[in-house]
Design a protein around this motif. Sequence first.
Motif, PDB file in Angstrom:
ATOM      1  N   GLY A  77       0.818  -1.204   0.000  1.00 48.52           N
ATOM      2  CA  GLY A  77       0.000   0.000   0.000  1.00 48.52           C
ATOM      3  C   GLY A  77       0.849   1.251   0.000  1.00 48.52           C
ATOM      4  O   GLY A  77       2.077   1.197   0.133  1.00 48.52           O
ATOM      5  N   THR A  78       0.196   2.387  -0.172  1.00 49.65           N
ATOM      6  CA  THR A  78       0.894   3.672  -0.250  1.00 49.65           C
ATOM      7  C   THR A  78       0.576   4.529   0.962  1.00 49.65           C
ATOM      8  O   THR A  78      -0.488   4.398   1.573  1.00 49.65           O
ATOM      9  N   ALA A  79       1.495   5.412   1.276  1.00 54.39           N
ATOM     10  CA  ALA A  79       1.348   6.265   2.460  1.00 54.39           C
ATOM     11  C   ALA A  79       0.192   7.245   2.259  1.00 54.39           C
ATOM     12  O   ALA A  79      -0.132   7.613   1.137  1.00 54.39           O
ATOM     13  N   PRO A  80      -0.428   7.715   3.339  1.00 49.03           N
ATOM     14  CA  PRO A  80      -0.153   7.324   4.719  1.00 49.03           C
ATOM     15  C   PRO A  80      -0.896   6.049   5.115  1.00 49.03           C
ATOM     16  O   PRO A  80      -1.895   5.690   4.488  1.00 49.03           O
ATOM     17  N   ALA A  81      -0.394   5.376   6.155  1.00 43.30           N
ATOM     18  CA  ALA A  81      -1.064   4.165   6.649  1.00 43.30           C
ATOM     19  C   ALA A  81      -2.403   4.544   7.286  1.00 43.30           C
ATOM     20  O   ALA A  81      -2.492   5.504   8.049  1.00 43.30           O
ATOM     21  N   GLU A  82      -3.432   3.774   6.963  1.00 45.65           N
ATOM     22  CA  GLU A  82      -4.779   4.116   7.432  1.00 45.65           C
ATOM     23  C   GLU A  82      -5.115   3.518   8.801  1.00 45.65           C
ATOM     24  O   GLU A  82      -5.987   4.041   9.501  1.00 45.65           O
ATOM     25  N   LEU A  83      -4.482   2.439   9.173  1.00 41.81           N
ATOM     26  CA  LEU A  83      -4.790   1.780  10.442  1.00 41.81           C
ATOM     27  C   LEU A  83      -3.598   1.867  11.378  1.00 41.81           C
ATOM     28  O   LEU A  83      -2.448   1.739  10.935  1.00 41.81           O
ATOM     29  N   GLU A  84      -3.849   2.061  12.665  1.00 34.79           N
ATOM     30  CA  GLU A  84      -2.757   2.079  13.631  1.00 34.79           C
ATOM     31  C   GLU A  84      -3.239   1.598  14.991  1.00 34.79           C
ATOM     32  O   GLU A  84      -4.414   1.746  15.346  1.00 34.79           O
ATOM     33  N   VAL A  85      -2.315   0.991  15.721  1.00 34.39           N
ATOM     34  CA  VAL A  85      -2.574   0.515  17.076  1.00 34.39           C
ATOM     35  C   VAL A  85      -1.431   0.995  17.959  1.00 34.39           C
ATOM     36  O   VAL A  85      -0.261   0.753  17.643  1.00 34.39           O
ATOM     37  N   THR A  86      -1.749   1.690  19.044  1.00 33.78           N
ATOM     38  CA  THR A  86      -0.737   2.103  20.009  1.00 33.78           C
ATOM     39  C   THR A  86      -0.772   1.131  21.186  1.00 33.78           C
ATOM     40  O   THR A  86      -1.807   0.965  21.833  1.00 33.78           O
ATOM     41  N   THR A  89       3.072  -0.549  25.669  1.00 35.85           N
ATOM     42  CA  THR A  89       4.498  -0.293  25.799  1.00 35.85           C
ATOM     43  C   THR A  89       4.903   1.046  25.188  1.00 35.85           C
ATOM     44  O   THR A  89       6.058   1.460  25.312  1.00 35.85           O
ATOM     45  N   GLY A  90       3.963   1.708  24.507  1.00 34.93           N
ATOM     46  CA  GLY A  90       4.250   3.005  23.928  1.00 34.93           C
ATOM     47  C   GLY A  90       4.508   2.988  22.440  1.00 34.93           C
ATOM     48  O   GLY A  90       4.513   4.035  21.791  1.00 34.93           O
ATOM     49  N   TYR A  91       4.720   1.805  21.873  1.00 33.88           N
ATOM     50  CA  TYR A  91       4.989   1.705  20.443  1.00 33.88           C
ATOM     51  C   TYR A  91       3.683   1.782  19.654  1.00 33.88           C
ATOM     52  O   TYR A  91       2.634   1.312  20.109  1.00 33.88           O
ATOM     53  N   THR A  92       3.763   2.347  18.468  1.00 37.07           N
ATOM     54  CA  THR A  92       2.619   2.423  17.568  1.00 37.07           C
ATOM     55  C   THR A  92       2.921   1.628  16.311  1.00 37.07           C
ATOM     56  O   THR A  92       3.985   1.788  15.712  1.00 37.07           O
ATOM     57  N   VAL A  93       2.002   0.759  15.934  1.00 39.92           N
ATOM     58  CA  VAL A  93       2.143  -0.080  14.745  1.00 39.92           C
ATOM     59  C   VAL A  93       1.104   0.376  13.733  1.00 39.92           C
ATOM     60  O   VAL A  93      -0.065   0.576  14.083  1.00 39.92           O
ATOM     61  N   ARG A  94       1.526   0.550  12.479  1.00 38.93           N
ATOM     62  CA  ARG A  94       0.630   1.041  11.436  1.00 38.93           C
ATOM     63  C   ARG A  94       0.612   0.083  10.255  1.00 38.93           C
ATOM     64  O   ARG A  94       1.576  -0.641  10.016  1.00 38.93           O
ATOM     65  N   THR A  95      -0.487   0.123   9.498  1.00 44.58           N
ATOM     66  CA  THR A  95      -0.583  -0.676   8.281  1.00 44.58           C
ATOM     67  C   THR A  95      -1.512   0.014   7.297  1.00 44.58           C
ATOM     68  O   THR A  95      -2.263   0.922   7.655  1.00 44.58           O
ATOM     69  N   HIS A  96      -1.448  -0.438   6.042  1.00 44.11           N
ATOM     70  CA  HIS A  96      -2.244   0.152   4.966  1.00 44.11           C
ATOM     71  C   HIS A  96      -3.487  -0.698   4.686  1.00 44.11           C
ATOM     72  O   HIS A  96      -3.565  -1.867   5.071  1.00 44.11           O
ATOM     73  N   ALA A 118      -6.392  -6.933  16.762  1.00 45.50           N
ATOM     74  CA  ALA A 118      -6.271  -8.138  17.581  1.00 45.50           C
ATOM     75  C   ALA A 118      -4.902  -8.781  17.414  1.00 45.50           C
ATOM     76  O   ALA A 118      -4.270  -9.192  18.406  1.00 45.50           O
ATOM     77  N   GLU A 119      -4.433  -8.895  16.180  1.00 42.82           N
ATOM     78  CA  GLU A 119      -3.149  -9.558  15.932  1.00 42.82           C
ATOM     79  C   GLU A 119      -1.991  -8.797  16.573  1.00 42.82           C
ATOM     80  O   GLU A 119      -1.128  -9.396  17.232  1.00 42.82           O
ATOM     81  N   VAL A 120      -1.959  -7.487  16.389  1.00 49.85           N
ATOM     82  CA  VAL A 120      -0.877  -6.687  16.963  1.00 49.85           C
ATOM     83  C   VAL A 120      -0.893  -6.779  18.486  1.00 49.85           C
ATOM     84  O   VAL A 120       0.152  -6.931  19.130  1.00 49.85           O
ATOM     85  N   THR A 121      -2.069  -6.709  19.065  1.00 51.08           N
ATOM     86  CA  THR A 121      -2.177  -6.783  20.524  1.00 51.08           C
ATOM     87  C   THR A 121      -1.724  -8.137  21.045  1.00 51.08           C
ATOM     88  O   THR A 121      -0.916  -8.213  21.989  1.00 51.08           O
ATOM     89  N   VAL A 122      -2.224  -9.210  20.454  1.00 48.18           N
ATOM     90  CA  VAL A 122      -1.886 -10.556  20.921  1.00 48.18           C
ATOM     91  C   VAL A 122      -0.402 -10.843  20.727  1.00 48.18           C
ATOM     92  O   VAL A 122       0.244 -11.470  21.580  1.00 48.18           O
TER      93      VAL A 122
END
Length: 217
Positions: A77-86, A89-96, A118-122
């Motif tokens: 996908g192309t920027a910007p990433a539409e989905l994110e999970v913080t 621990t303080g880290y933020t994970v993003r995906t398109h 769910a996947e990022v959290t688990v």
Amino acid sequence: METSDVRARGSGRTGVAAVLTVLLAAGCSGPSQPPLPTSEKARGELIRAAQRVLVDRCMAARRTAGRPASQEDALFGTAPAELEVTLATGYTVRTHTDGCLARAHRHLYGDQARWFRAEVTVNNLRPEAQARLEDDPRYRAALARRAACPEDDTRCARGSGLEDVRARLEPARLAEVRAEHREDIATYEQLRDRALHRAARLLAGLPIPSRKGPSPS
């Protein structure tokens, strides 16, 4: 996370063939739901094999349609990433949501956003539990003793007791974290089970039944 293996699509051909062989040997050519593998490793391989098939189809379709994009942009996908999970621990994970990988996830899991959360959290439950250890004075004391050891002094490192303290305290912290994220774990297991069934039917060449009513909660 199961998305990383898609980067090496060419190397996954053998894996796809192996999964197809197992499904066909189990009599999956009929209209009923194919049997699912029992081991966690085989289940992961099944989903990854189906994901590679879906990604390859999507990439081929985009090339045929003449849609200009780099291989990486078409896949991820192309920027910007539409989905994110913080995470806690303080880290933020993003995906398109616009790449072929995202499309494969929607096909397998149904709801890409719910699956991503769910996947990022688990996948980060243990790091969250390990971060909580720093609130325990016993762990902080052992950590200070370990930090005072000279570099490469393995005897001093063992004597600090850090590994023993971590081994005693971490299971309880992990149990706490899992209890707090039980809804995320339930969603993860539910959507992954959906993906397993869809992957088995896809690789066996069977139609995937249309789903009526609301998405699984």
